[in-house]
Design a protein around this motif. Structure first.
Motif, PDB file in Angstrom:
ATOM      1  N   THR A 137       0.819  -1.217   0.000  1.00 15.98           N
ATOM      2  CA  THR A 137       0.000   0.000   0.000  1.00 15.98           C
ATOM      3  C   THR A 137       0.851   1.265   0.000  1.00 15.98           C
ATOM      4  O   THR A 137       0.574   2.200  -0.767  1.00 15.98           O
ATOM      5  CB  THR A 137      -0.971  -0.010   1.198  1.00 15.98           C
ATOM      6  OG1 THR A 137      -1.793  -1.184   1.127  1.00 15.98           O
ATOM      7  CG2 THR A 137      -1.856   1.225   1.191  1.00 15.98           C
ATOM      8  N   PRO A 165      -2.870  -0.437  -8.381  1.00 19.50           N
ATOM      9  CA  PRO A 165      -3.441  -0.611  -7.042  1.00 19.50           C
ATOM     10  C   PRO A 165      -4.475  -1.727  -6.984  1.00 19.50           C
ATOM     11  O   PRO A 165      -5.319  -1.868  -7.872  1.00 19.50           O
ATOM     12  CB  PRO A 165      -4.098   0.746  -6.772  1.00 19.50           C
ATOM     13  CG  PRO A 165      -4.440   1.273  -8.126  1.00 19.50           C
ATOM     14  CD  PRO A 165      -3.347   0.799  -9.035  1.00 19.50           C
ATOM     15  N   GLU A 225      -6.836  -2.830  -3.743  1.00 20.61           N
ATOM     16  CA  GLU A 225      -7.126  -2.522  -2.346  1.00 20.61           C
ATOM     17  C   GLU A 225      -6.972  -3.764  -1.469  1.00 20.61           C
ATOM     18  O   GLU A 225      -7.495  -4.830  -1.786  1.00 20.61           O
ATOM     19  CB  GLU A 225      -8.541  -1.969  -2.225  1.00 20.61           C
ATOM     20  CG  GLU A 225      -8.881  -1.418  -0.857  1.00 20.61           C
ATOM     21  CD  GLU A 225     -10.258  -0.783  -0.821  1.00 20.61           C
ATOM     22  OE1 GLU A 225     -10.825  -0.653   0.286  1.00 20.61           O
ATOM     23  OE2 GLU A 225     -10.771  -0.412  -1.899  1.00 20.61           O
ATOM     24  N   ASN A 226      -6.192  -3.638  -0.394  1.00 22.77           N
ATOM     25  CA  ASN A 226      -5.964  -4.717   0.578  1.00 22.77           C
ATOM     26  C   ASN A 226      -5.204  -5.900  -0.002  1.00 22.77           C
ATOM     27  O   ASN A 226      -5.311  -7.019   0.510  1.00 22.77           O
ATOM     28  CB  ASN A 226      -7.289  -5.218   1.172  1.00 22.77           C
ATOM     29  CG  ASN A 226      -7.986  -4.174   2.011  1.00 22.77           C
ATOM     30  OD1 ASN A 226      -7.344  -3.445   2.768  1.00 22.77           O
ATOM     31  ND2 ASN A 226      -9.302  -4.065   1.865  1.00 22.77           N
ATOM     32  N   ALA A 240      -9.067  -8.804  -0.175  1.00 21.86           N
ATOM     33  CA  ALA A 240      -8.911  -8.177  -1.495  1.00 21.86           C
ATOM     34  C   ALA A 240      -9.759  -8.814  -2.588  1.00 21.86           C
ATOM     35  O   ALA A 240     -10.185  -8.135  -3.528  1.00 21.86           O
ATOM     36  CB  ALA A 240      -7.442  -8.207  -1.909  1.00 21.86           C
ATOM     37  N   ASP A 284     -12.271  -4.245  -5.334  1.00 24.66           N
ATOM     38  CA  ASP A 284     -12.234  -2.803  -5.565  1.00 24.66           C
ATOM     39  C   ASP A 284     -12.654  -2.407  -6.972  1.00 24.66           C
ATOM     40  O   ASP A 284     -12.645  -1.227  -7.324  1.00 24.66           O
ATOM     41  CB  ASP A 284     -10.836  -2.259  -5.263  1.00 24.66           C
ATOM     42  CG  ASP A 284      -9.757  -2.830  -6.185  1.00 24.66           C
ATOM     43  OD1 ASP A 284     -10.097  -3.610  -7.103  1.00 24.66           O
ATOM     44  OD2 ASP A 284      -8.576  -2.491  -6.000  1.00 24.66           O
ATOM     45  N   SER A 324     -11.118  -3.047  -9.761  1.00 24.61           N
ATOM     46  CA  SER A 324      -9.973  -2.700 -10.600  1.00 24.61           C
ATOM     47  C   SER A 324      -9.825  -3.595 -11.830  1.00 24.61           C
ATOM     48  O   SER A 324      -9.049  -3.284 -12.737  1.00 24.61           O
ATOM     49  CB  SER A 324      -8.684  -2.764  -9.776  1.00 24.61           C
ATOM     50  OG  SER A 324      -8.492  -4.072  -9.253  1.00 24.61           O
TER      51      SER A 324
END
Length: 535
Positions: A130, A148, A150-151, A158, A167, A169
């Protein structure tokens, strides 16, 4: 190979002339640190594409080489290298005869003793991914990719059950069998791999559709593996507007057939045998070994490396053939390997892929790898005979529906490779003579080998899953984490990244004519794909 000249370092803007050799403040005979070579822009090892494993002593019978070097009798394959002749051959340049991976020959026992169990446990449980993403986002001068998730340090947070990043992505984790044996946790690292396709493969009429994405991900798997059918998580053909199973009805399905084109907004793009479509991305994290109080092994939050690949240019089989020919021609003219550097974007492997990587600095924060550190990546992702479109993991994904989800060693057993009947890891241990390429993992030797050095086949076959087969004890996990931490402290990646505990004994420091060649019966034809239907 003789008569090689000092190699230029090629950059995106032309050829960069090497600076003069490292001098002050070091004197002749000093043990010059890796950081000095990078600071002075002096190339330490022009043959860094030769991995440490290539210097393993075979003694004429032990063959770890077959996992990378293959000669397939399949004219449809885009990988035209056919380098099975390199198994145990040590066909290096004059400079390559010297093993530059000197970290292999360092006993780290005393250094490890200075690190407590609690300190290393605290270290590996920290999230350093992160902060990397935050730093790249905040840097107005950064020209490379930013990826990125997230998590990502905590995979259970994640990804959903099918491996989709929560997230939004577009990254999707998949369950794959780790490549033997560098990527076995017992040999130093845990890890994962995520794939992401371009927007057109995720959308229909410009809007995101999970049905479209699942279908195209499955079609990519079919193309890369050369399959005719594949199982999928439930997909709505009505949402896609395409009959994927060929029954003439648009319904909810869990199996699709091979087809000529992808679907959704990618419906004008053809599938290509054993090749990914343009703009396919991979994200691979190499992590420390997570271990709890009970000795359970897991993927630690702290990452040793973050590796990234993007297929920036689709090359047809014919274009790839020309690239392989060019590589062979350069070798015939006794040139050292050339690496095309792209600044913040990493390196171009000249086969359509951009490669980039991040590694820990002395404080444990991930940093972009130096050019010399990145050149190491070409050793595996450029010209070796076993890869599929210069990649490894996706061809080893658990086939179809069951393979969509974060890597889970407990959900896999030791299935055979394509065309074989015996478990892959059992076969590997028999052919290599150990639980790692260097035959120095004493824990694996004690667990799975007989006193005479042969593999205990029945015991290996009785292993419940891959977790039982290739994860270390708590004590070994802690020691391996400590060993790698000392490499981080030294920043000595140019000298090798393998977390060895003691000096390697079955590795050549210098190749000479005394090395006994592999006997013909110990050379093998092998396909990294797996017979998952036999599971």
């Amino acid at each position: 190979m003789t008569g090689c000249q000092e190699p230029p370092v090629v950059t995106a803007n032309g050829t960069k002339v090497l600076s003069s050799p490292v001098t002050a403040p070091y004197s002749e005979g000093d043990d010059i640190p890796a950081t000095a070579f990078m600071a002075h822009d002096e190339v330490y090892n022009p043959e860094s594409v030769i991995p440490p494993q290539c210097y393993t002593k075979t003694d004429g019978v032990n063959n770890p080489c077959y996992a990378c070097h293959q000669s397939y009798d399949d004219k449809k394959r885009p990988n035209m290298l056919r380098d099975g002749n390199l198994q145990g051959a040590y066909e290096f340049s004059d400079l390559g005869f010297k093993n530059h991976w000197k970290n292999l020959f360092k006993d780290r026992s005393e250094l490890i003793a200075n690190i407590s169990d609690q300190d290393i446990t605290n270290w590996v449980n920290q999230d350093n991914y992160t902060p990397l993403i935050e730093k790249l986002k905040a840097d107005p001068n950064w020209k490379g990719e930013i990826t990125p998730i997230e998590n990502l340090a905590f995979p259970e947070q994640a990804f959903d059950e099918q491996g989709f990043a929560k997230d939004g992505s577009g990254w999707v984790a998949f369950n794959y069998k780790p490549f033997p044996s560098t990527f076995w946790p017992t040999n130093g690292s845990t890890g994962d791999v995520m794939i992401r396709l371009a927007d057109a493969f995720r959308e229909t009429s410009g809007r995101y559709s999970k049905d479209v994405y699942l279908a195209n991900l499955s079609l990519v798997e079919m193309a890369v593996k050369g399959l005719d059918t594949i199982t999928t998580p439930e997909i709505s053909e009505s949402q896609i507007g395409t009959d994927l199973n060929g029954d003439g009805v648009l319904s909810r399905i869990t199996k699709i057939k091979a087809r000529q084109y992808y679907v959704g907004d990618a419906n004008s793009i053809k599938l290509a045998h054993e090749l990914y479509p343009e703009n396919t991305e991979f994200l691979h994290t190499v992590r420390y070994i997570g271990v709890d109080e009970q000795g359970n092994i897991f993927n630690a939050p702290r990452m040793k490396e973050v590796r990234y690949m993007k297929k920036h240019n689709f090359k047809s089989k014919q274009s790839l053939g020309a690239a392989y020919y060019r590589e062979a021609k350069e070798k015939a003219f006794e040139n050292y390997p050339q690496t095309l550097y792209l600044g913040d974007q990493g390196i171009n492997n000249n086969f359509g892929w951009t490669l980039n990587g991040y590694i820990e600095d002395k404080e444990g924060q991930l940093r972009p790898q130096h050019e010399q550190e990145l050149a190491f990546c070409n050793g595996c992702h450029k010209t070796i005979g076993s890869t599929y479109d210069q990649t490894f993991s996706f061809a080893r994904k658990v086939e179809g529906k069951l393979g969509w989800g974060y890597i889970d060693l407990k959900a896999m057993t030791d299935v055979p490779n394509k065309g074989e009947t015996q478990g892959e890891f059992l076969t590997y241990m028999m052919r290599v003579g150990g639980g790692d390429e260097f035959r120095q993992n004493q824990e694996m030797l004690m667990r799975w080998f007989n006193s005479d050095g042969t593999v205990n086949k029945q015991k290996v076959k009785s292993a419940t899953n891959l977790y039982e087969l290739i994860t270390p004890s708590k004590e070994r996990a802690l020691a391996l984490n400590k060993a790698y931490k000392t490499i981080v402290d030294e920043q000595s990646y140019l000298f090798g990244r393998d977390a060895t505990l003691v000096e390697a004994k079955n590795v050549l420091q210098q190749v000479d004519d005394s090395q006994h060649p592999l006997e013909p019966e110990h050379r093998y034809v092998w396909d990294m794909q797996l017979e998952w239907q036999q599971e």
